[in-house]
Every structure is written in C-alpha cells, then in structure tokens.
Design a protein around this motif. Structure first.
Motif, PDB file in Angstrom:
ATOM      1  N   ILE A 214      87.354 -41.723  69.996  1.00 14.37           N
ATOM      2  CA  ILE A 214      87.779 -43.092  69.702  1.00 14.37           C
ATOM      3  C   ILE A 214      87.018 -44.084  70.585  1.00 14.37           C
ATOM      4  O   ILE A 214      86.710 -45.206  70.174  1.00 14.37           O
ATOM      5  CB  ILE A 214      89.297 -43.247  69.916  1.00 14.37           C
ATOM      6  N   PHE A 215      86.723 -43.663  71.821  1.00 11.72           N
ATOM      7  CA  PHE A 215      86.012 -44.534  72.759  1.00 11.72           C
ATOM      8  C   PHE A 215      84.555 -44.127  72.942  1.00 11.72           C
ATOM      9  O   PHE A 215      83.860 -44.703  73.784  1.00 11.72           O
ATOM     10  CB  PHE A 215      86.734 -44.530  74.110  1.00 11.72           C
ATOM     11  N   ASP A 216      84.108 -43.142  72.184  1.00 11.82           N
ATOM     12  CA  ASP A 216      82.707 -42.718  72.207  1.00 11.82           C
ATOM     13  C   ASP A 216      82.270 -42.325  73.611  1.00 11.82           C
ATOM     14  O   ASP A 216      81.213 -42.749  74.100  1.00 11.82           O
ATOM     15  CB  ASP A 216      81.799 -43.824  71.651  1.00 11.82           C
ATOM     16  N   VAL A 217      83.090 -41.537  74.294  1.00 12.58           N
ATOM     17  CA  VAL A 217      82.740 -41.040  75.625  1.00 12.58           C
ATOM     18  C   VAL A 217      82.864 -39.524  75.641  1.00 12.58           C
ATOM     19  O   VAL A 217      83.520 -38.922  74.782  1.00 12.58           O
ATOM     20  CB  VAL A 217      83.643 -41.647  76.729  1.00 12.58           C
ATOM     21  N   GLN A 218      82.214 -38.909  76.614  1.00 15.32           N
ATOM     22  CA  GLN A 218      82.307 -37.472  76.821  1.00 15.32           C
ATOM     23  C   GLN A 218      82.685 -37.209  78.266  1.00 15.32           C
ATOM     24  O   GLN A 218      82.284 -37.960  79.165  1.00 15.32           O
ATOM     25  CB  GLN A 218      80.989 -36.779  76.481  1.00 15.32           C
ATOM     26  N   MET A 219      83.469 -36.168  78.489  1.00 13.94           N
ATOM     27  CA  MET A 219      83.812 -35.811  79.860  1.00 13.94           C
ATOM     28  C   MET A 219      84.239 -34.349  79.899  1.00 13.94           C
ATOM     29  O   MET A 219      84.663 -33.782  78.876  1.00 13.94           O
ATOM     30  CB  MET A 219      84.918 -36.720  80.405  1.00 13.94           C
ATOM     31  N   PRO A 220      84.131 -33.704  81.066  1.00 11.77           N
ATOM     32  CA  PRO A 220      84.524 -32.291  81.191  1.00 11.77           C
ATOM     33  C   PRO A 220      86.029 -32.130  80.982  1.00 11.77           C
ATOM     34  O   PRO A 220      86.812 -33.039  81.257  1.00 11.77           O
ATOM     35  CB  PRO A 220      84.139 -31.939  82.631  1.00 11.77           C
TER      36      PRO A 220
END
Length: 294
Positions: A210-216
């Motif tokens: 939804i926020f176009d982010v990636q994270m572990p």
C-alpha cells in the motif's frame, strides 16, 4: 514464483516474469492446504480440503488462463527467504494477475437489492475485516467477487460505490482512476483501521505494498515494533507528508517518529530537518478523524 498449472494441478516455478495467471483472495480457514502438502498430494480432485483450489483452477480455465496463484499453497513458508520475498512482492503479484477471484466463504448468496441494505451479507463478510485482503482489493486491476458456492456476485469496478461505503476507499481509487501516489499517507493508513491479522506483525507487513516500501520480516517482534519500522521506511520515502501522524485506530496507533527511530533519531534529523515536526502533529491530532482534514 510458484504457480499452479490449472490442468494438471501441479506446482510450477517461474524464476523470471511468469505467464498470465489468476489469483485467489480469500480468508484462511482451519484446513488450508500448505505448500508441502500440495506438492506431495495425489488425486487431489477427490479431496474435500482441496475444493477451494479446484474451484479457483476451474474458474481460471473458463477464463482462458493456464495458471493460478493461491497464497496458501504457492509460498514455501518454511523457507524464510522465500516467505520474505513473497510478502514484499505480494502487492505486485496481485497487480500482475490477469484477474483476482475474491471468494467470500461466509456469504451464502447475494440477492438483488442486498447491496443497499445496511447489514447485507456482502458488507458483513469477514473478508472486509482481514488485513491481507486490503491489498488484494486494491492491487488487482480486475477483482471478481464470488459467494460461498462460487457464483459470481460482481466485479470491483461495477461495485465501486458499494465497496467505498463498506471500506472507506474512494471509488476512483477502486476504479484505478486515482494514482496511489496521489493519495495521502494518512488516508491510505486509515483504510487499515479495524482490520485484523492472525499474527500481530502482519498488521504492518500487510501494508507494505500500500505504501510501496520493502522491509525485512521479524516475526516475534510484536505489532508495535513492526508498525514503527513500517513508519520509518515510509518516512524515508515520503517524509514530506505529515498526514501519516494524524492517523489513529483502536488497535496499533500511529506513534511519534521520535519514538519510532529511537536511538537513531538524531541521525535522521541531521539528514532531514523536517522530521522534527511529526511528534507535534500526533500530539495535536487527538481527533481520530483528523486524517480526513489533513
């Protein structure tokens, strides 16, 4: 990416861009078929637990598609790297699907006029309260809704006004007339209000696309820490949008960026001076609907 061959009901792995496929959106039950069980299974056309998979593949064949993707059996969840890749890519995978079938297992049927009723079976479906189904509604270009017996209820674009009343997501967004990047962070965050996930961290992980982010992924860190990390990544990308801090829900609250960054607060301030403002925003925005005015 693993896909199901809808004719052989076997899993096929595609390392590069996959062929056209249908995706299933659903709420998980107690007897879902996982990756390993699906790969080992024989004669699944006769097993009742595989009914959902068979129905998805049958509908995909009717639509002229050779492959289908279902989250329960197309992700090897025992492989941490594959699980992380899948969750970080899931919004894109639903976006790439030719069609997404949203099966509402708790809706026996939808009669003409049901949509206008205040407590219709459609609007009360558990599907609209789950965290993961938010991106599954927004990401695909085409979403077809089906009842418990796989009878078609309608298509997302045609039901956009009814869906807006149920979810609070604007009909223009549902019809792909408004770019996601033009919608404020606070409004996007408000779409997740009162949605639930089985694992507490998934409340944050289900919002990555939804926020176009990636994270572990760090399962076990808890809802608050995962949510704070999500805010951190969002602000690294869209730090000029203060509306993120105007959002509040009955569950995890949007917290101060100062708390979110902890010991790294002073480093972030040196990189972006505007990050000193949000803590004041959250303190002043005590109205739960403040995001609507932001």
């Amino acid at each position: 990416m693993w896909l199901i061959d809808v004719k052989t009901l076997k899993l096929v792995e595609f390392v590069r861009r996959p062929p056209p496929y249908a995706a299933l959106s659903h709420t998980w039950g107690k007897e879902e078929v996982g990756f390993d069980e699906f790969r080992r299974a024989r004669h699944i056309q006769f097993w009742s637990r595989f009914r959902k998979i068979r129905a998805t593949c049958q509908q995909a064949r009717k639509d002229g598609l050779d492959y289908a993707w279902i989250d329960t059996c197309c992700i090897d969840k025992s492989n941490n790297s594959e699980l992380s890749e899948a969750i970080n890519s899931m919004f894109a995978w639903y976006r790439q699907a030719e069609v997404c079938y949203a099966q509402l297992e708790d809706v026996p049927t939808v009669l003409p006029g049901d949509f206008s009723r205040p407590f219709s079976p459609f609007g009360r479906s558990r599907w609209f309260r789950r965290g993961w189904t938010l991106q599954e509604l927004i990401a695909p270009r085409r979403v077809e809704f089906y009842d418990a017996r796989w009878r078609m209820i309608g298509e997302k674009h045609d039901l956009a006004d009814e869906l807006e009343a149920i979810t609070g997501i604007g009909s223009d967004t549902l019809r792909d007339k408004t770019s996601m990047h033009l919608i404020s962070l606070g409004r996007r965050m408000s779409w997740a209000t009162d949605r639930e996930t089985t694992r507490p961290e998934d409340l944050a992980y289900s919002l990555l696309g939804i926020f176009d982010v990636q994270m572990p992924l760090i399962y076990g860190e808890g809802a608050e820490k995962s949510f704070l990390r999500l805010q951190h990544h969002i602000l690294e990308q869209d730090g000029d949008d203060d509306t993120l801090f105007a959002w509040r829900s009955r569950g995890v609250q949007a917290l101060s960026i100062q708390l979110a960054l902890g010991n790294n607060w002073h480093k972030s301030r040196s990189k972006s001076s505007h990050l000193s403002r949000p803590s004041v925003w959250l303190r002043d925005c005590v109205d739960p609907c403040c995001w609507q005015r932001a």
